[in-house]
Design a protein around this motif. Structure first.
Motif, PDB file in Angstrom:
ATOM      1  N   HIS A  43       0.914  -1.094  -0.137  1.00  0.00           N
ATOM      2  CA  HIS A  43       0.117   0.042   0.016  1.00  0.00           C
ATOM      3  C   HIS A  43       0.912   1.336   0.005  1.00  0.00           C
ATOM      4  CE1 HIS A  43      -3.471   2.558   0.398  1.00  0.00           C
ATOM      5  NE2 HIS A  43      -3.320   2.848   1.804  1.00  0.00           N
ATOM      6  N   LEU A  44       0.416   2.147  -0.926  1.00  0.00           N
ATOM      7  CA  LEU A  44       1.225   3.433  -1.011  1.00  0.00           C
ATOM      8  C   LEU A  44       0.453   4.719  -0.718  1.00  0.00           C
ATOM      9  CD1 LEU A  44       3.322   2.408  -4.240  1.00  0.00           C
ATOM     10  CD2 LEU A  44       4.198   2.116  -1.868  1.00  0.00           C
ATOM     11  N   VAL A  45       1.231   5.695  -0.107  1.00  0.00           N
ATOM     12  CA  VAL A  45       0.137   6.847   0.279  1.00  0.00           C
ATOM     13  C   VAL A  45       1.304   7.995  -0.042  1.00  0.00           C
ATOM     14  CG1 VAL A  45      -0.907   8.178   1.876  1.00  0.00           C
ATOM     15  CG2 VAL A  45      -1.314   5.699   2.014  1.00  0.00           C
ATOM     16  N   GLU A  46       0.934   8.879  -0.845  1.00  0.00           N
ATOM     17  CA  GLU A  46       1.702  10.182  -1.247  1.00  0.00           C
ATOM     18  C   GLU A  46       1.327  11.170  -0.282  1.00  0.00           C
ATOM     19  OE1 GLU A  46       0.837   8.038  -5.224  1.00  0.00           O
ATOM     20  OE2 GLU A  46      -0.322   8.621  -3.419  1.00  0.00           O
ATOM     21  N   SER A  47       2.270  12.047  -0.009  1.00  0.00           N
ATOM     22  CA  SER A  47       1.898  13.359   0.686  1.00  0.00           C
ATOM     23  C   SER A  47       2.806  14.395   0.415  1.00  0.00           C
ATOM     24  CB  SER A  47       1.998  12.985   1.925  1.00  0.00           C
ATOM     25  OG  SER A  47       3.228  12.651   2.616  1.00  0.00           O
ATOM     26  N   GLY A  48       2.630  15.683   0.618  1.00  0.00           N
ATOM     27  CA  GLY A  48       3.503  16.985   0.285  1.00  0.00           C
ATOM     28  C   GLY A  48       3.076  17.691  -0.878  1.00  0.00           C
ATOM     29  N   GLY A  49       2.136  17.473  -1.372  1.00  0.00           N
ATOM     30  CA  GLY A  49       1.673  18.157  -2.504  1.00  0.00           C
ATOM     31  C   GLY A  49       0.952  19.605  -2.131  1.00  0.00           C
ATOM     32  N   ASN A 103       5.448   2.934 -16.946  1.00  0.00           N
ATOM     33  CA  ASN A 103       4.338   2.796 -16.006  1.00  0.00           C
ATOM     34  C   ASN A 103       4.073   1.342 -15.972  1.00  0.00           C
ATOM     35  OD1 ASN A 103       2.752   2.796 -18.040  1.00  0.00           O
ATOM     36  ND2 ASN A 103       1.942   5.009 -17.764  1.00  0.00           N
ATOM     37  N   ASP A 104       3.860   0.623 -16.931  1.00  0.00           N
ATOM     38  CA  ASP A 104       3.252  -0.765 -16.812  1.00  0.00           C
ATOM     39  C   ASP A 104       4.219  -1.887 -16.355  1.00  0.00           C
ATOM     40  OD1 ASP A 104       4.039  -1.676 -20.380  1.00  0.00           O
ATOM     41  OD2 ASP A 104       5.288  -1.104 -18.930  1.00  0.00           O
ATOM     42  N   ALA A 105       5.585  -1.364 -15.954  1.00  0.00           N
ATOM     43  CA  ALA A 105       6.254  -2.323 -15.221  1.00  0.00           C
ATOM     44  C   ALA A 105       6.211  -2.349 -13.534  1.00  0.00           C
ATOM     45  CB  ALA A 105       7.701  -1.825 -15.192  1.00  0.00           C
ATOM     46  N   TYR A 106       5.217  -1.369 -13.095  1.00  0.00           N
ATOM     47  CA  TYR A 106       4.944  -0.984 -11.644  1.00  0.00           C
ATOM     48  C   TYR A 106       3.578  -1.768 -11.342  1.00  0.00           C
ATOM     49  CZ  TYR A 106       8.837   2.096 -11.462  1.00  0.00           C
ATOM     50  OH  TYR A 106      10.129   2.524 -11.639  1.00  0.00           O
ATOM     51  N   GLN A 107       3.718  -2.553 -10.099  1.00  0.00           N
ATOM     52  CA  GLN A 107       2.441  -3.201  -9.872  1.00  0.00           C
ATOM     53  C   GLN A 107       1.688  -2.360  -8.830  1.00  0.00           C
ATOM     54  OE1 GLN A 107       5.937  -5.094  -9.514  1.00  0.00           O
ATOM     55  NE2 GLN A 107       5.284  -5.401 -11.889  1.00  0.00           N
ATOM     56  N   TYR A 108       2.300  -1.843  -8.048  1.00  0.00           N
ATOM     57  CA  TYR A 108       1.805  -0.832  -6.921  1.00  0.00           C
ATOM     58  C   TYR A 108       1.667   0.497  -7.060  1.00  0.00           C
ATOM     59  CZ  TYR A 108       2.956  -5.615  -5.187  1.00  0.00           C
ATOM     60  OH  TYR A 108       2.852  -6.798  -4.861  1.00  0.00           O
ATOM     61  N   TRP A 109       0.572   1.092  -6.831  1.00  0.00           N
ATOM     62  CA  TRP A 109       0.454   2.645  -7.086  1.00  0.00           C
ATOM     63  C   TRP A 109      -0.064   3.214  -5.865  1.00  0.00           C
ATOM     64  CZ3 TRP A 109       2.119   5.038 -11.444  1.00  0.00           C
ATOM     65  CH2 TRP A 109       2.490   4.278 -12.473  1.00  0.00           C
ATOM     66  N   GLY A 110       0.120   4.546  -5.553  1.00  0.00           N
ATOM     67  CA  GLY A 110      -0.630   5.296  -4.783  1.00  0.00           C
ATOM     68  C   GLY A 110      -1.767   6.030  -5.392  1.00  0.00           C
ATOM     69  N   GLN A 111      -2.319   6.884  -4.444  1.00  0.00           N
ATOM     70  CA  GLN A 111      -3.859   7.529  -4.875  1.00  0.00           C
ATOM     71  C   GLN A 111      -3.493   8.716  -5.722  1.00  0.00           C
ATOM     72  OE1 GLN A 111      -2.476   7.770  -2.111  1.00  0.00           O
ATOM     73  NE2 GLN A 111      -2.673   9.890  -1.426  1.00  0.00           N
ATOM     74  N   GLY A 112      -2.152   9.195  -5.523  1.00  0.00           N
ATOM     75  CA  GLY A 112      -1.878  10.795  -6.244  1.00  0.00           C
ATOM     76  C   GLY A 112      -1.910  11.823  -4.938  1.00  0.00           C
ATOM     77  N   THR A 113      -1.001  12.792  -5.422  1.00  0.00           N
ATOM     78  CA  THR A 113      -1.175  14.082  -4.615  1.00  0.00           C
ATOM     79  C   THR A 113      -0.824  15.208  -5.485  1.00  0.00           C
ATOM     80  OG1 THR A 113      -0.216  15.355  -2.779  1.00  0.00           O
ATOM     81  CG2 THR A 113       1.422  14.064  -4.243  1.00  0.00           C
TER      82      THR A 113
END
Length: 125
Positions: A3-9, A109-119
């Motif tokens: 699980h990935l979570v971005e912050s700081g935007g 981008n198709d090489a990555y399996q896990y993504w955050g929701q974006g900031t």
């Protein structure tokens, strides 16, 4: 699962700086390379930067080279993107991504399996 979570935007004036963070949780032992991508309104998601598991290899898109710095702290399961000298064209939603494939530091981008929701990052002129 990772699980990935971005912050700081946020909103910043042109020439300013922001530092994005991406915190990983779950099966973090599976995380190998990590990357940052961005998507501006009406455009495709594009590669920004990526970093290998040990931090020894990094890649940047030409448009951010010399202005952005990617780093990671594996003890904290966190990746960072220091963004300096921001320009209005850097405005986008920024996503972090992780791959479990070893020995790769991919820029697709198709090489990555896990993504955050974006900031959201907005740079005003």
């Amino acid at each position: 699962q990772v699980h990935l979570v971005e912050s700081g935007g946020g909103l910043v004036d042109a020439g300013g700086s922001l530092r994005l963070s991406c915190a990983a949780s779950g099966r973090t032992s599976a995380v190998q390379a990590m990357g940052w991508f961005r998507q501006a309104p009406g455009k495709d998601r594009e590669f920004v930067a990526c970093i290998s598991r040990n931090g020894g290899t990094t890649y940047y898109v030409d448009s951010v080279q010399g202005r952005f710095t990617i780093s990671r702290d594996n003890a904290k399961n966190t990746m960072y993107l220091q963004m300096n000298s921001l320009k209005p064209e850097d405005t986008a939603i920024y996503y972090c991504a992780a791959t479990s494939v070893i020995n790769l530091t991919p820029r697709r981008n198709d090489a990555y399996q896990y993504w955050g929701q974006g900031t959201q990052v907005t740079v005003s002129s």
